[in-house]
Design a protein around this motif. Sequence first.
Motif, mmCIF file in Angstrom:
data_model
loop_
_atom_site.group_PDB
_atom_site.id
_atom_site.type_symbol
_atom_site.label_atom_id
_atom_site.label_comp_id
_atom_site.label_asym_id
_atom_site.label_seq_id
_atom_site.Cartn_x
_atom_site.Cartn_y
_atom_site.Cartn_z
ATOM 1 N N GLY A 228 23.140 -58.895 39.672
ATOM 2 C CA GLY A 228 23.033 -57.447 39.761
ATOM 3 C C GLY A 228 22.367 -56.896 38.513
ATOM 4 O O GLY A 228 22.346 -57.541 37.465
ATOM 5 N N VAL A 229 21.813 -55.709 38.625
ATOM 6 C CA VAL A 229 21.147 -55.039 37.503
ATOM 7 C C VAL A 229 22.058 -53.934 36.987
ATOM 8 O O VAL A 229 22.499 -53.072 37.754
ATOM 9 C CB VAL A 229 19.792 -54.446 37.933
ATOM 10 N N VAL A 230 22.344 -53.965 35.703
ATOM 11 C CA VAL A 230 23.151 -52.905 35.100
ATOM 12 C C VAL A 230 22.315 -51.634 34.989
ATOM 13 O O VAL A 230 22.683 -50.573 35.492
ATOM 14 C CB VAL A 230 23.674 -53.338 33.718
ATOM 15 N N LYS A 231 21.179 -51.715 34.327
ATOM 16 C CA LYS A 231 20.277 -50.573 34.201
ATOM 17 C C LYS A 231 18.903 -51.083 33.810
ATOM 18 O O LYS A 231 18.775 -52.093 33.101
ATOM 19 C CB LYS A 231 20.790 -49.582 33.147
ATOM 20 N N GLU A 232 17.875 -50.407 34.271
ATOM 21 C CA GLU A 232 16.520 -50.806 33.900
ATOM 22 C C GLU A 232 15.712 -49.588 33.473
ATOM 23 O O GLU A 232 16.008 -48.455 33.860
ATOM 24 C CB GLU A 232 15.826 -51.511 35.074
ATOM 25 N N TRP A 233 14.693 -49.841 32.652
ATOM 26 C CA TRP A 233 13.841 -48.787 32.125
ATOM 27 C C TRP A 233 12.382 -49.217 32.220
ATOM 28 O O TRP A 233 12.060 -50.408 32.113
ATOM 29 C CB TRP A 233 14.162 -48.496 30.650
ATOM 30 N N THR A 234 11.503 -48.246 32.418
ATOM 31 C CA THR A 234 10.067 -48.490 32.370
ATOM 32 C C THR A 234 9.574 -48.196 30.964
ATOM 33 O O THR A 234 9.805 -47.098 30.430
ATOM 34 C CB THR A 234 9.318 -47.603 33.385
ATOM 35 N N VAL A 235 8.907 -49.167 30.344
ATOM 36 C CA VAL A 235 8.451 -49.040 28.963
ATOM 37 C C VAL A 235 6.929 -49.077 28.964
ATOM 38 O O VAL A 235 6.321 -50.060 29.388
ATOM 39 C CB VAL A 235 9.004 -50.176 28.088
ATOM 40 N N GLY A 236 6.335 -48.004 28.501
ATOM 41 C CA GLY A 236 4.891 -47.902 28.495
ATOM 42 C C GLY A 236 4.241 -48.690 27.376
ATOM 43 O O GLY A 236 4.912 -49.182 26.456
ATOM 44 N N ASN A 237 2.939 -48.794 27.417
ATOM 45 C CA ASN A 237 2.185 -49.489 26.381
ATOM 46 C C ASN A 237 2.393 -48.791 25.033
ATOM 47 O O ASN A 237 2.298 -47.568 24.926
ATOM 48 C CB ASN A 237 0.697 -49.490 26.739
ATOM 49 N N GLY A 238 2.670 -49.571 23.987
ATOM 50 C CA GLY A 238 2.891 -49.010 22.661
ATOM 51 C C GLY A 238 4.263 -48.397 22.470
ATOM 52 O O GLY A 238 4.497 -47.708 21.477
ATOM 53 N N GLU A 239 5.187 -48.637 23.405
ATOM 54 C CA GLU A 239 6.531 -48.079 23.320
ATOM 55 C C GLU A 239 7.563 -49.196 23.156
ATOM 56 O O GLU A 239 7.283 -50.367 23.396
ATOM 57 C CB GLU A 239 6.856 -47.262 24.565
ATOM 58 N N ILE A 240 8.753 -48.795 22.760
ATOM 59 C CA ILE A 240 9.858 -49.728 22.603
ATOM 60 C C ILE A 240 11.109 -49.085 23.187
ATOM 61 O O ILE A 240 11.271 -47.859 23.137
ATOM 62 C CB ILE A 240 10.074 -50.083 21.113
ATOM 63 N N VAL A 241 11.974 -49.900 23.795
ATOM 64 C CA VAL A 241 13.224 -49.400 24.351
ATOM 65 C C VAL A 241 14.375 -50.046 23.599
ATOM 66 O O VAL A 241 14.333 -51.227 23.246
ATOM 67 C CB VAL A 241 13.341 -49.686 25.873
ATOM 68 N N GLY A 242 15.392 -49.278 23.300
ATOM 69 C CA GLY A 242 16.529 -49.833 22.579
ATOM 70 C C GLY A 242 17.681 -48.852 22.538
ATOM 71 O O GLY A 242 17.552 -47.695 22.935
ATOM 72 N N GLY A 243 18.815 -49.332 22.051
ATOM 73 C CA GLY A 243 19.994 -48.489 21.958
ATOM 74 C C GLY A 243 21.259 -49.282 22.173
ATOM 75 O O GLY A 243 21.320 -50.479 21.899
ATOM 76 N N VAL A 244 22.276 -48.604 22.679
ATOM 77 C CA VAL A 244 23.591 -49.201 22.877
ATOM 78 C C VAL A 244 24.050 -48.919 24.301
ATOM 79 O O VAL A 244 23.903 -47.802 24.801
ATOM 80 C CB VAL A 244 24.628 -48.624 21.888
ATOM 81 N N ILE A 245 24.599 -49.941 24.970
ATOM 82 C CA ILE A 245 25.173 -49.781 26.306
ATOM 83 C C ILE A 245 26.617 -50.272 26.265
ATOM 84 O O ILE A 245 26.898 -51.351 25.755
ATOM 85 C CB ILE A 245 24.406 -50.573 27.378
ATOM 86 N N GLU A 246 27.540 -49.475 26.797
ATOM 87 C CA GLU A 246 28.938 -49.879 26.928
ATOM 88 C C GLU A 246 29.296 -49.915 28.403
ATOM 89 O O GLU A 246 29.103 -48.932 29.123
ATOM 90 C CB GLU A 246 29.867 -48.895 26.220
ATOM 91 N N PHE A 247 29.802 -51.035 28.882
ATOM 92 C CA PHE A 247 30.270 -51.108 30.264
ATOM 93 C C PHE A 247 31.356 -52.159 30.378
ATOM 94 O O PHE A 247 31.467 -53.065 29.540
ATOM 95 C CB PHE A 247 29.121 -51.411 31.235
ATOM 96 N N SER A 248 32.192 -52.021 31.393
ATOM 97 C CA SER A 248 33.299 -52.950 31.619
ATOM 98 C C SER A 248 33.042 -53.747 32.888
ATOM 99 O O SER A 248 32.437 -53.249 33.844
ATOM 100 C CB SER A 248 34.628 -52.189 31.758
ATOM 101 N N ILE A 249 33.500 -54.989 32.886
ATOM 102 C CA ILE A 249 33.378 -55.864 34.050
ATOM 103 C C ILE A 249 34.774 -56.244 34.504
ATOM 104 O O ILE A 249 35.599 -56.682 33.694
ATOM 105 C CB ILE A 249 32.560 -57.127 33.719
ATOM 106 N N SER A 250 35.049 -56.070 35.778
ATOM 107 C CA SER A 250 36.361 -56.412 36.311
ATOM 108 C C SER A 250 36.209 -57.100 37.655
ATOM 109 O O SER A 250 35.196 -56.934 38.343
ATOM 110 C CB SER A 250 37.243 -55.164 36.457
ATOM 111 N N ASN A 251 37.210 -57.877 38.017
ATOM 112 C CA ASN A 251 37.204 -58.616 39.275
ATOM 113 C C ASN A 251 37.947 -57.823 40.341
ATOM 114 O O ASN A 251 39.034 -57.292 40.086
ATOM 115 C CB ASN A 251 37.870 -59.982 39.083
ATOM 116 N N THR A 252 37.384 -57.737 41.519
ATOM 117 C CA THR A 252 38.048 -57.018 42.615
ATOM 118 C C THR A 252 39.121 -57.874 43.277
ATOM 119 O O THR A 252 39.897 -57.368 44.080
ATOM 120 C CB THR A 252 37.026 -56.580 43.677
#
Length: 272
Positions: free
Chosen positions: A45-69
């Motif tokens: 599965g994909v948590v989150k995706e971003w489109t990054v243009g030429n000459g750009e950079i993507v970064g930061g912080v992501i917080e998420f929890s994983i649990s079993n159903t």
Amino acid sequence: MNNAIQVVPIGQISSLGICAAAALVGGTMDSIAPTNSSVAAGQIGVVKEWTVGNGEIVGGVIEFSISNTVANVAMNYRVRTVAANSVSANLSQNQTAVVNYYTNPANNSTHPRGSWGFADIASSVSYKAGSGWAYYNASNGNLDNLMTASNSYKISGAPASQGPADSDKGHYGVKYNLTVTLSNDTGSEKKVKIYVGARGTEYYAGAVKWSGDGVTYKIPALKSYLDTPGTNQEGVEVVTVTVAPGAVITRIITLSTAGAASTPALIAFQTL
């Protein structure tokens, strides 16, 4: 899921890191829904995706929890970052081997990579008002260098194709909580100033919060001892504290290092 992710021109990587650090320390990250909120066993599965243009950079912080159903069933999962050279690519189909971490040929340094069972680091320091200047190294690679390659989850059971783990000496993406105890055993009121500065070979930047006021402040690029004079400022004042005679005050300084910055951070104390 909370995140402080930005896509910016490559030259603004320092500003990106400072903003992400401030959102982490201040608890002001954006709340967003994951792309895939549920993933079946054996699937990707994909948590989150971003489109990054030429000459750009993507970064930061992501917080998420994983649990079993399913109750009382252990989980076995991997979290990784993938990239594609097409905006129409399906990232969930990218199962190529993880590349080895990058080694900078200029100084043989490596970029941190690993997985640890904690995201906060705690340490403590005491200062007696009237005792002159005193200094403490946050993330000094000794007392608080806890996110090492040897205690990363990646060491245990990871296939060789994923490459080795490496220590997170900069504590990137981590909140550093320094408990500060200020005491005054003199017979008169004292004022104590607390500063943040750089003590590594590169500049320090990030964010800081003093629990006495709960306000988060961004820390700009602070001059290392190798910097050309006038390139960056020497440091920033965190707070001025008035300590009554015989009083003991305990507070917490919370720091987060900006991506592209360096540690250790210098915490300096001065009695006026």
